[in-house]
Design an enzyme around this catalytic site. Structure first.
Site, short mmCIF file in Angstrom:
data_model
loop_
_atom_site.label_atom_id
_atom_site.label_comp_id
_atom_site.label_asym_id
_atom_site.label_seq_id
_atom_site.Cartn_x
_atom_site.Cartn_y
_atom_site.Cartn_z
N SER A 95 15.83 20.50 23.95
CA SER A 95 15.71 19.08 24.23
C SER A 95 16.28 18.74 25.61
CB SER A 95 16.37 18.28 23.11
OG SER A 95 15.98 16.94 23.13
N ASP A 224 6.70 17.23 16.54
CA ASP A 224 7.93 16.74 17.16
C ASP A 224 7.81 15.23 17.35
OD1 ASP A 224 10.02 16.05 18.96
OD2 ASP A 224 10.04 18.10 19.74
N HIS A 253 11.34 18.39 15.80
CA HIS A 253 12.15 18.52 17.01
C HIS A 253 13.33 19.46 16.79
CE1 HIS A 253 13.60 17.29 20.93
NE2 HIS A 253 14.78 17.00 20.43
#
Length: 273
Positions: A95, A224, A253
């Site tokens: 991320s 995601d 995610h």
């Protein structure tokens, strides 16, 4: 506890474990190095040296209220790498950590990086604009700012549902995983987390992606809900000179945690290529 005091006085908490080829993991917002536990033990058992750290303002690092930018995060990582004097490092970022990795590799690695892995990562740029019409509307990030400032305790728990795909029908919801995310989040500083939203949503890493020539593995879940795949991994893979893309139907995610067996296997294969 191991800490490094950076040039600006910020104390960075890090874990340096094992012996062998070096892997360095960079965590996502608003978490800590603990989010890599499933990867740490996997790679330690396979003969790797594993380095993780809590980003400034996050986890057990000092709650510095200044300089929460991708640029600064990458610079901080560089100070840690140079302090530990490690080379031929594979950098792995999830991320926001993926943004940190690609900026580090492009600007600060100085030949110390061997490969990179971007997992559910934010590059090239998240926010919607004239130049990025497929991006996420600014209103979404403004809401995250509002909730972080005024409702952080509850928001950090609520966010785990889309983060791990726990809002999908038939998914096995694990309360312990949610509580661990919440625990990590609330260890960090509210100012760092608030300012970090701008960093992960508005930083344009397009030129960094274009410039990097080491092998880069891009991993992304097709479901995601935090960093939509079409605006991130699909574009990143096209911009990279030496990129490899793997996408996963139905993965969320937070797939390094919920789908760690698959993710770890693919990272290991890439490292060993």
């Amino acid at each position: 506890m191991s800490t490094l005091t950076l040039k600006d006085g910020t104390e960075i908490f890090y874990k340096d474990q094992g012996e062998g080829p070096v892997l360095m993991f960079h965590h996502g917002w608003p978490l800590s190095s603990d989010d890599w536990d499933a990867q740490v033990i996997f790679f330690l058992k396979r003969g790797y040296r594993v380095i993780t750290h809590d980003r400034r303002g996050h986890g057990r690092s000092s709650q510095n209220i200044y300089n929460h930018t991708i640029e600064q995060y990458a610079s901080d990582a560089a100070e840690l790498v140079e302090f530990l004097d490690v080379k031929e490092v594979v950098h792995i970022g999830h991320s926001t950590g993926g943004g940190e990795v690609i900026r580090y590799v492009n600007k600060y690695a100085n030949g110390r990086a061997k490969k990179a892995v971007l997992i559910s990562a934010i590059p090239p740029v998240m926010v919607k604009s004239e130049n990025n019409p497929d991006g996420v509307p600014m209103e979404v990030f403004d809401n995250i700012r509002e909730q972080t400032m005024n409702n952080r305790n509850q928001f950090y728990y609520d966010l785990t549902f889309p983060f791990y795909g726990y809002n999908r029908e038939g998914v096995d919801v694990k309360d312990g995983i949610q509580r661990n995310w919440w625990r990590q989040g609330l260890m960090g500083g509210i100012v760092a987390h608030y300012d970090g939203i701008k960093a992960f949503s508005e930083t344009d890493l397009t030129e960094d992606l274009k410039a990097v020539d080491i092998p880069v593995l891009v991993l992304h879940g097709e479901d995601d809900q935090i960093v939509p795949i079409e605006n991130s991994a699909i574009k990143s893979a096209k911009l990279l000179k030496n990129g490899k893309l793997i996408t996963y139907p139905g993965f969320p995610h937070g797939m390094p945690t919920t789908e760690h067996e698959t993710i770890n296997k693919d990272i290991l294969e890439f490292i060993q290529e």
